[in-house]
Design an enzyme around this catalytic site. Structure first.
Site, PDB file in Angstrom:
ATOM      1  N   LYS A  30      31.076  39.924  23.651  1.00  0.00           N
ATOM      2  CA  LYS A  30      32.223  40.207  22.775  1.00  0.00           C
ATOM      3  C   LYS A  30      32.010  41.509  22.002  1.00  0.00           C
ATOM      4  O   LYS A  30      32.784  41.842  21.126  1.00  0.00           O
ATOM      5  CB  LYS A  30      32.417  39.052  21.791  1.00  0.00           C
ATOM      6  CG  LYS A  30      32.728  37.732  22.444  1.00  0.00           C
ATOM      7  CD  LYS A  30      32.939  36.642  21.399  1.00  0.00           C
ATOM      8  CE  LYS A  30      33.048  35.274  22.052  1.00  0.00           C
ATOM      9  NZ  LYS A  30      32.904  34.198  21.054  1.00  0.00           N
ATOM     10  N   ARG A  62      11.314  34.918  37.924  1.00  0.00           N
ATOM     11  CA  ARG A  62       9.919  34.610  37.613  1.00  0.00           C
ATOM     12  C   ARG A  62       9.559  34.771  36.156  1.00  0.00           C
ATOM     13  O   ARG A  62       8.919  33.914  35.562  1.00  0.00           O
ATOM     14  CB  ARG A  62       8.998  35.612  38.291  1.00  0.00           C
ATOM     15  CG  ARG A  62       8.530  35.478  39.570  1.00  0.00           C
ATOM     16  CD  ARG A  62       8.397  36.808  40.285  1.00  0.00           C
ATOM     17  NE  ARG A  62       9.717  37.230  40.675  1.00  0.00           N
ATOM     18  CZ  ARG A  62      10.238  36.928  41.827  1.00  0.00           C
ATOM     19  NH1 ARG A  62       9.552  36.286  42.720  1.00  0.00           N
ATOM     20  NH2 ARG A  62      11.458  37.297  42.110  1.00  0.00           N
ATOM     21  N   THR A  63       9.936  35.917  35.599  1.00  0.00           N
ATOM     22  CA  THR A  63       9.451  36.229  34.251  1.00  0.00           C
ATOM     23  C   THR A  63       9.985  35.217  33.238  1.00  0.00           C
ATOM     24  O   THR A  63       9.240  34.684  32.431  1.00  0.00           O
ATOM     25  CB  THR A  63       9.852  37.672  33.868  1.00  0.00           C
ATOM     26  OG1 THR A  63       9.391  38.542  34.893  1.00  0.00           O
ATOM     27  CG2 THR A  63       9.231  38.083  32.551  1.00  0.00           C
ATOM     28  N   HIS A 115       6.545  46.895  31.047  1.00  0.00           N
ATOM     29  CA  HIS A 115       6.620  45.466  31.381  1.00  0.00           C
ATOM     30  C   HIS A 115       5.180  44.961  31.235  1.00  0.00           C
ATOM     31  O   HIS A 115       4.496  44.713  32.232  1.00  0.00           O
ATOM     32  CB  HIS A 115       7.138  45.318  32.814  1.00  0.00           C
ATOM     33  CG  HIS A 115       7.496  43.926  33.212  1.00  0.00           C
ATOM     34  ND1 HIS A 115       7.211  42.813  32.450  1.00  0.00           N
ATOM     35  CD2 HIS A 115       8.135  43.460  34.331  1.00  0.00           C
ATOM     36  CE1 HIS A 115       7.650  41.736  33.086  1.00  0.00           C
ATOM     37  NE2 HIS A 115       8.215  42.103  34.218  1.00  0.00           N
ATOM     38  N   ARG A 149      14.026  40.819  27.276  1.00  0.00           N
ATOM     39  CA  ARG A 149      14.193  41.764  28.394  1.00  0.00           C
ATOM     40  C   ARG A 149      15.527  42.481  28.183  1.00  0.00           C
ATOM     41  O   ARG A 149      16.532  41.838  27.888  1.00  0.00           O
ATOM     42  CB  ARG A 149      14.204  41.032  29.727  1.00  0.00           C
ATOM     43  CG  ARG A 149      14.650  41.944  30.876  1.00  0.00           C
ATOM     44  CD  ARG A 149      14.450  41.322  32.223  1.00  0.00           C
ATOM     45  NE  ARG A 149      13.040  41.313  32.596  1.00  0.00           N
ATOM     46  CZ  ARG A 149      12.597  41.042  33.814  1.00  0.00           C
ATOM     47  NH1 ARG A 149      13.442  40.738  34.780  1.00  0.00           N
ATOM     48  NH2 ARG A 149      11.308  41.059  34.082  1.00  0.00           N
TER      49      ARG A 149
HETATM   50  C1  NCD Z   1      10.051  43.358  38.019  1.00  0.00           C
HETATM   51  C2  NCD Z   1      10.945  43.761  36.878  1.00  0.00           C
HETATM   52  O1  NCD Z   1      11.895  43.067  36.543  1.00  0.00           O
HETATM   53  O2  NCD Z   1      10.642  44.789  36.308  1.00  0.00           O
HETATM   54  N1  NCD Z   1      10.119  42.023  38.375  1.00  0.00           N
HETATM   55  C3  NCD Z   1       9.393  41.115  37.679  1.00  0.00           C
HETATM   56  O3  NCD Z   1       9.375  41.083  36.471  1.00  0.00           O
HETATM   57  N2  NCD Z   1       8.663  40.253  38.399  1.00  0.00           N
HETATM   58  C4  NCD Z   1      10.140  44.245  39.168  1.00  0.00           C
HETATM   59  C5  NCD Z   1      11.442  44.398  39.856  1.00  0.00           C
HETATM   60  O4  NCD Z   1      12.491  44.009  39.362  1.00  0.00           O
HETATM   61  O5  NCD Z   1      11.400  44.973  40.955  1.00  0.00           O
END
Ligand code: NCD
Length: 315
Positions: free
Chosen positions: A86, A58-59, A136, A108
């Site tokens: 590497k 999703r993100t 987040h 991320r």
């Molecule tokens: C979350 C994450 O990656 O922190 N998911 C997300 O971004 N929608 C929560 C999760 O991984 O459970």
């Protein structure tokens, strides 16, 4: 302007006014996203690079869509196959990308603090798309927008965050944001899944779902973050579901109009019953995904305005 940040690294540095400014703009973008012509101009001419060192569905998709809808050139770095494998360090990767003159870097990373470190090394706006157990921010903002639209306000609500709090950056960012906006927050979960410094957050803590959910307006479920666990946190998934999985019986303790949220990805039958997740009268899980695109458009738009201003001042 009421939004003065150069980066979006977490909710911690944002003021309530900045949060409201971003959510108001995101509301405009929800309207744009629902119209037949979904194109804006806010990021035209800018380059956005998405660097995901951890899996994401999703993100990443919503950051990509958000950038494209606002006219940015968007590139997704395939970090699984890049030179990171590497042995290149995060900072070297960042400096290499920086030399390509990006304007927005979306990152991320599995380590808490990695995104902050990176932001110090580059000359563009950095957005944290999740760093370890730390923050987040866009998830908390999209959750806030979803709550505000469903409940008509974002203050004086009683909100339960349930499950694996200890490993969750989503819980952390939400706690900070919802606290800043003056809501009453309850944390529900087994003691093994509560962070050590839980006392510092000033919220009520419950071990029992029925007691914790009593009369809340919002029920926010979290995924069991198995990848961040190294052994005996829960007896078994079956036992966990029995005590902490959200089903109709447990939800009946919340207010009759309480909404159910989950950031995804969901483990159906572990932290949430499938029929609750799919109940369109209670679950706002799909709305959360929709708000995610709008919130990321708003965040990148506001950061790009500050970036352009800053560059104009230097030139
Ligand atoms: C979350 C994450 O990656 O922190 N998911 C997300 O971004 N929608 C929560 C999760 O991984 O459970």
């Amino acid at each position: 302007m009421a939004f003065t940040q150069d980066h979006l690294l977490g909710i911690e540095p944002l003021s309530p006014v900045e949060i409201t400014t971003l959510l108001d703009l995101a509301d405009d973008y929800v309207a744009l996203n629902r119209s037949p012509d979904k194109h804006g101009e806010a990021l035209r001419g800018l380059t956005q690079i998405n660097m995901f060192f951890e899996n994401s569905t999703r993100t990443q998709a919503s950051f990509e869509l958000a950038g494209r809808r606002l006219g940015a050139d968007v590139m997704n770095m395939a970090m699984q196959t890049s030179s990171v494998k590497k042995g290149e360090t995060l900072i070297d990767t960042a400096l290499t990308l920086n030399a390509m003159r990006p304007d927005l870097l979306v990152v991320r990373h599995p380590q808490s603090g990695a995104v902050d470190l990176l932001a110090q090394k580059v000359n563009c706006a950095v957005l944290n798309a999740g760093d370890g157990r730390h923050e987040h921010p866009t998830q908390a903002l999209l959750d806030a927008l979803t709550i505000r639209r469903a409940k008509g306000r974002l203050h004086r609500l009683s909100i339960a965050i349930c499950g694996d709090i200890a490993h969750s950056r989503v819980a952390r960012s939400n706690l900070i944001l919802l606290g800043k906006m003056e809501n009453r927050i309850r944390l529900i979960g087994p003691p093994t899944l509560m962070p050590a410094a839980i006392g510092d957050f000033g919220c009520e803590v419950f071990e029992d779902m029925e007691a914790g959910l009593k009369d809340v307006d919002v029920v926010m479920m979290l995924r069991l973050q198995k990848e961040r666990m190294d052994g005996g946190f829960i007896p078994s998934e079956r036992e966990y579901y029995h005590r902490y999985g959200l089903d109709a019986e447990k939800l009946a303790h919340a207010k009759p109009d309480a909404i159910v949220m989950h950031p995804g990805p969901m483990n159906r039958g572990v932290e949430i019953d499938g029929s609750i997740a799919d109940d369109i009268n209670r679950s706002v899980i799909q709305e959360q995904v929709e708000m995610g695109v709008a919130v990321r458009m708003a965040a990148m738009d506001l950061l790009a305005r500050n970036l352009r201003k800053q560059r104009a001042a230097v030139a």
